[in-house]
Structure formats: C-alpha cells, structure tokens
Design an enzyme around this catalytic site. Structure first.
Site, PDB file in Angstrom:
ATOM      1  N   LYS A 103       2.083   8.693   6.709  1.00 23.99           N
ATOM      2  CA  LYS A 103       1.261   8.028   7.726  1.00 23.99           C
ATOM      3  C   LYS A 103       0.516   9.074   8.573  1.00 23.99           C
ATOM      4  O   LYS A 103       0.810  10.285   8.492  1.00 23.99           O
ATOM      5  CB  LYS A 103       2.173   7.162   8.598  1.00 23.99           C
ATOM      6  CG  LYS A 103       2.862   6.019   7.823  1.00 23.99           C
ATOM      7  CD  LYS A 103       3.749   5.185   8.753  1.00 23.99           C
ATOM      8  CE  LYS A 103       4.385   4.017   8.023  1.00 23.99           C
ATOM      9  NZ  LYS A 103       5.194   3.170   8.951  1.00 23.99           N
ATOM     10  N   TYR A 111      -0.402  -4.551   4.630  1.00 24.08           N
ATOM     11  CA  TYR A 111       0.576  -5.044   5.606  1.00 24.08           C
ATOM     12  C   TYR A 111       0.478  -6.551   5.811  1.00 24.08           C
ATOM     13  O   TYR A 111       0.848  -7.051   6.884  1.00 24.08           O
ATOM     14  CB  TYR A 111       0.410  -4.301   6.931  1.00 24.08           C
ATOM     15  CG  TYR A 111       1.014  -2.904   6.939  1.00 24.08           C
ATOM     16  CD1 TYR A 111       2.367  -2.694   6.611  1.00 24.08           C
ATOM     17  CD2 TYR A 111       0.259  -1.795   7.296  1.00 24.08           C
ATOM     18  CE1 TYR A 111       2.923  -1.414   6.631  1.00 24.08           C
ATOM     19  CE2 TYR A 111       0.817  -0.510   7.324  1.00 24.08           C
ATOM     20  CZ  TYR A 111       2.142  -0.340   6.992  1.00 24.08           C
ATOM     21  OH  TYR A 111       2.709   0.921   7.023  1.00 24.08           O
ATOM     22  N   PHE A 153       3.755  -6.239  16.586  1.00 20.33           N
ATOM     23  CA  PHE A 153       3.398  -4.851  16.318  1.00 20.33           C
ATOM     24  C   PHE A 153       2.289  -4.727  15.266  1.00 20.33           C
ATOM     25  O   PHE A 153       1.895  -3.616  14.921  1.00 20.33           O
ATOM     26  CB  PHE A 153       4.628  -4.034  15.875  1.00 20.33           C
ATOM     27  CG  PHE A 153       5.300  -4.530  14.616  1.00 20.33           C
ATOM     28  CD1 PHE A 153       4.854  -4.127  13.363  1.00 20.33           C
ATOM     29  CD2 PHE A 153       6.389  -5.381  14.688  1.00 20.33           C
ATOM     30  CE1 PHE A 153       5.462  -4.581  12.200  1.00 20.33           C
ATOM     31  CE2 PHE A 153       7.014  -5.837  13.525  1.00 20.33           C
ATOM     32  CZ  PHE A 153       6.541  -5.436  12.281  1.00 20.33           C
ATOM     33  N   ARG A 197      13.556   4.735  -0.208  1.00 21.48           N
ATOM     34  CA  ARG A 197      13.869   4.115   1.092  1.00 21.48           C
ATOM     35  C   ARG A 197      15.124   4.742   1.691  1.00 21.48           C
ATOM     36  O   ARG A 197      15.252   4.855   2.910  1.00 21.48           O
ATOM     37  CB  ARG A 197      13.951   2.595   0.963  1.00 21.48           C
ATOM     38  CG  ARG A 197      12.528   2.024   0.774  1.00 21.48           C
ATOM     39  CD  ARG A 197      12.489   0.525   0.722  1.00 21.48           C
ATOM     40  NE  ARG A 197      12.871  -0.151   1.931  1.00 21.48           N
ATOM     41  CZ  ARG A 197      12.053  -0.485   2.926  1.00 21.48           C
ATOM     42  NH1 ARG A 197      10.763  -0.138   2.881  1.00 21.48           N
ATOM     43  NH2 ARG A 197      12.486  -1.151   3.976  1.00 21.48           N
ATOM     44  N   THR A 239      13.905   2.093   9.650  1.00 19.48           N
ATOM     45  CA  THR A 239      12.574   1.950  10.241  1.00 19.48           C
ATOM     46  C   THR A 239      12.494   2.597  11.623  1.00 19.48           C
ATOM     47  O   THR A 239      11.508   3.260  11.954  1.00 19.48           O
ATOM     48  CB  THR A 239      12.223   0.445  10.354  1.00 19.48           C
ATOM     49  OG1 THR A 239      12.341  -0.150   9.059  1.00 19.48           O
ATOM     50  CG2 THR A 239      10.825   0.249  10.896  1.00 19.48           C
ATOM     51  N   ARG A 279      12.926  10.086   8.399  1.00 23.01           N
ATOM     52  CA  ARG A 279      12.705   9.540   9.750  1.00 23.01           C
ATOM     53  C   ARG A 279      13.751  10.058  10.733  1.00 23.01           C
ATOM     54  O   ARG A 279      13.450  10.321  11.900  1.00 23.01           O
ATOM     55  CB  ARG A 279      12.701   8.024   9.683  1.00 23.01           C
ATOM     56  CG  ARG A 279      11.466   7.466   8.952  1.00 23.01           C
ATOM     57  CD  ARG A 279      11.680   6.044   8.499  1.00 23.01           C
ATOM     58  NE  ARG A 279      10.458   5.399   8.037  1.00 23.01           N
ATOM     59  CZ  ARG A 279      10.422   4.168   7.524  1.00 23.01           C
ATOM     60  NH1 ARG A 279      11.547   3.466   7.384  1.00 23.01           N
ATOM     61  NH2 ARG A 279       9.280   3.642   7.129  1.00 23.01           N
ATOM     62  N   ASN A 286       6.765   6.530  12.252  1.00 22.04           N
ATOM     63  CA  ASN A 286       7.943   6.968  11.500  1.00 22.04           C
ATOM     64  C   ASN A 286       7.612   7.698  10.186  1.00 22.04           C
ATOM     65  O   ASN A 286       8.359   7.616   9.215  1.00 22.04           O
ATOM     66  CB  ASN A 286       8.876   5.774  11.261  1.00 22.04           C
ATOM     67  CG  ASN A 286       8.166   4.618  10.587  1.00 22.04           C
ATOM     68  OD1 ASN A 286       7.030   4.767  10.125  1.00 22.04           O
ATOM     69  ND2 ASN A 286       8.823   3.476  10.506  1.00 22.04           N
ATOM     70  N   HIS A 344       5.805   5.442   4.674  1.00 22.40           N
ATOM     71  CA  HIS A 344       5.987   4.090   4.135  1.00 22.40           C
ATOM     72  C   HIS A 344       6.549   4.219   2.730  1.00 22.40           C
ATOM     73  O   HIS A 344       6.144   5.117   1.981  1.00 22.40           O
ATOM     74  CB  HIS A 344       4.639   3.357   4.060  1.00 22.40           C
ATOM     75  CG  HIS A 344       4.691   2.139   3.185  1.00 22.40           C
ATOM     76  ND1 HIS A 344       5.131   0.920   3.635  1.00 22.40           N
ATOM     77  CD2 HIS A 344       4.417   1.976   1.863  1.00 22.40           C
ATOM     78  CE1 HIS A 344       5.106   0.053   2.632  1.00 22.40           C
ATOM     79  NE2 HIS A 344       4.680   0.665   1.541  1.00 22.40           N
ATOM     80  N   GLU A 365       1.087  -2.654  -4.155  1.00 19.85           N
ATOM     81  CA  GLU A 365       0.601  -1.568  -3.290  1.00 19.85           C
ATOM     82  C   GLU A 365      -0.024  -0.434  -4.115  1.00 19.85           C
ATOM     83  O   GLU A 365      -1.020   0.167  -3.703  1.00 19.85           O
ATOM     84  CB  GLU A 365       1.763  -1.048  -2.432  1.00 19.85           C
ATOM     85  CG  GLU A 365       2.245  -2.082  -1.422  1.00 19.85           C
ATOM     86  CD  GLU A 365       3.554  -1.716  -0.735  1.00 19.85           C
ATOM     87  OE1 GLU A 365       4.092  -0.613  -0.990  1.00 19.85           O
ATOM     88  OE2 GLU A 365       4.041  -2.535   0.056  1.00 19.85           O
TER      89      GLU A 365
HETATM   90  P1  IDP Z   1       9.511  -0.264   6.807  1.00 19.97           P
HETATM   91  O1  IDP Z   1       8.328   0.675   6.948  1.00 19.97           O
HETATM   92  O2  IDP Z   1      10.816   0.437   7.135  1.00 19.97           O
HETATM   93  O3  IDP Z   1       9.544  -0.999   5.498  1.00 19.97           O
HETATM   94  P2  IDP Z   1       8.536  -2.753   8.000  1.00 19.97           P
HETATM   95  O4  IDP Z   1       9.435  -3.780   8.592  1.00 19.97           O
HETATM   96  O5  IDP Z   1       7.895  -3.035   6.691  1.00 19.97           O
HETATM   97  O6  IDP Z   1       9.361  -1.358   7.968  1.00 19.97           O
HETATM   98  O7  IDP Z   1       7.400  -2.463   9.094  1.00 19.97           O
HETATM   99  C1  IDP Z   1       6.243  -1.742   8.762  1.00 19.97           C
HETATM  100  C2  IDP Z   1       6.005  -0.705   9.856  1.00 19.97           C
HETATM  101  O8  IDP Z   1       5.717  -1.378  11.085  1.00 19.97           O
HETATM  102  C3  IDP Z   1       7.210   0.188  10.183  1.00 19.97           C
HETATM  103  O9  IDP Z   1       7.347   1.290   9.313  1.00 19.97           O
HETATM  104  C4  IDP Z   1       6.892   0.609  11.590  1.00 19.97           C
HETATM  105  O10 IDP Z   1       5.883   1.628  11.614  1.00 19.97           O
HETATM  106  C5  IDP Z   1       6.300  -0.674  12.168  1.00 19.97           C
HETATM  107  N1  IDP Z   1       7.320  -1.559  12.774  1.00 19.97           N
HETATM  108  C6  IDP Z   1       8.201  -2.356  12.125  1.00 19.97           C
HETATM  109  N2  IDP Z   1       8.975  -3.053  12.979  1.00 19.97           N
HETATM  110  C7  IDP Z   1       8.562  -2.698  14.228  1.00 19.97           C
HETATM  111  C8  IDP Z   1       8.995  -3.089  15.539  1.00 19.97           C
HETATM  112  O11 IDP Z   1       9.883  -3.916  15.730  1.00 19.97           O
HETATM  113  N3  IDP Z   1       8.340  -2.496  16.577  1.00 19.97           N
HETATM  114  C9  IDP Z   1       7.337  -1.592  16.416  1.00 19.97           C
HETATM  115  N4  IDP Z   1       6.901  -1.210  15.195  1.00 19.97           N
HETATM  116  C10 IDP Z   1       7.511  -1.741  14.097  1.00 19.97           C
HETATM  117 MG    MG Z   2       8.089  -2.341   4.772  1.00 17.35          MG
END
Ligand code: IDP
Ligand code: MG
Length: 138
Positions: free
Chosen positions: A9, A49, A57, A85, A91, A102, A116, A119, A130
């Site tokens: 990212k 997304y 968010f 992962r 996350t 992370r 973080n 992805h 994707e």
């Molecule tokens: P992942 O990247 O671990 O799969 P996802 O739930 O798919 O997590 O969310 C996509 C991205 O959105 C996360 O990597 C993070 O950057 C952001 N994100 C996810 N949940 C939150 C939240 O509760 N607050 C703020 N940002 C979030």
């Molecule tokens: Mg995800």
C-alpha cells in the site's frame, strides 16, 4: 499452483518497504511471478474494495490508497493465500503479532483508516478476481 494478489500500500511504498515485503514472501518460499508499480484510480479501487462499500472506513480507505503509488504482485505456492495472510498478520497493526509484516512494521497512526502496509487476497475466488483487476486476467 495457488496464487494470491499482494499489494504494498502507499504507506509501504513511502517508507521504502517494498523490498522488505518481497523478501519476506521469498524467504517463506513463495514465488513472485508478476509485479508492477502503479498509481491506482478510484474505479480500480471501487472494484477491488467492493465488499467494503458503505462501511465507515471505506472512503478514507480509498483516499489512502489513492495517496501514492502502490506495488501489485502475484505470489504463488501451495496455500499461498492463507500463508501470505499469516505473514501479513492481523488487520490492526497494534495487535498484529510481532514477526508479521504488520506487527513488525506498522502501528496506529490515529487515522480514520488503518495503514497496515499490505493487502493479501482472502480466498481463491477473491484472488482470481483481484489478479484480473491488477494484471488483466493473466
Ligand atoms: P484485511 O486487509 O486484513 O483483509 P479488510 O477487512 O479486508 O482487512 O479491510 C481492508 C482494509 O481496510 C484493511 O487492510 C485496513 O486498511 C482497512 N480497515 C479494515 N477495517 C478497518 C477498521 O475497522 N477501521 C479502519 N480501517 C479499517
Ligand atoms: Mg481483506
């Protein structure tokens, strides 16, 4: 062979962590089989997304992902989706385990979206979808 889409990212690119992320993927034994740097646009991110549209968010996430170049890569290997992962960690970087990307390299910056570093696709279906978005179906 299973494939996953990894994104470094904008925070990871800005902090010169592209090589660090690739090194961890390679040291684990997965193969990087395609890679490109790009500036994403809103249309691409809306597709990438789509599952998060409407969440609080979502808009900050899109703005963040538009804030600078990203690196997209395909990693391959048995169970690479689950394996990457695991390498990435949780996350929320505050609680992501030390030893993960992370957990080692990111923290809460007080922003509306969690920054973080990476992805990683979460299923075979999302990985193929994707990969098509970022690499045109190859
Ligand atoms: P992942 O990247 O671990 O799969 P996802 O739930 O798919 O997590 O969310 C996509 C991205 O959105 C996360 O990597 C993070 O950057 C952001 N994100 C996810 N949940 C939150 C939240 O509760 N607050 C703020 N940002 C979030
Ligand atoms: Mg995800």
């Amino acid at each position: 062979m299973e494939r996953t889409l990894v994104l470094v990212k904008p925070d990871g690119v800005r902090r010169n962590l592209v090589g660090e992320v690739i090194a961890r993927i390679e040291r684990k034994g997965y193969f990087v089989t395609n890679i490109r740097m790009l500036q994403a646009d809103r249309a691409l991110l809306e597709q990438h997304y789509a599952e998060h549209i409407g969440k609080p968010f979502y808009e900050p996430l899109v703005e963040f992902m538009l804030s600078g170049p990203i690196v997209a890569l395909i990693a391959e290997g048995n169970r690479v989706i689950e394996g990457f992962r695991s390498l990435a960690g949780a996350t929320d970087p505050t609680v992501a385990a030390p030893g993960t990307i992370r957990g080692d390299l990111a923290r809460d910056q007080g922003t509306k979206v969690v920054q973080n570093i990476v992805h990683g696709s979460d299923s075979v279906e999302s990985a193929e979808r994707e990969i098509s978005l970022f690499f045109g179906g190859k």
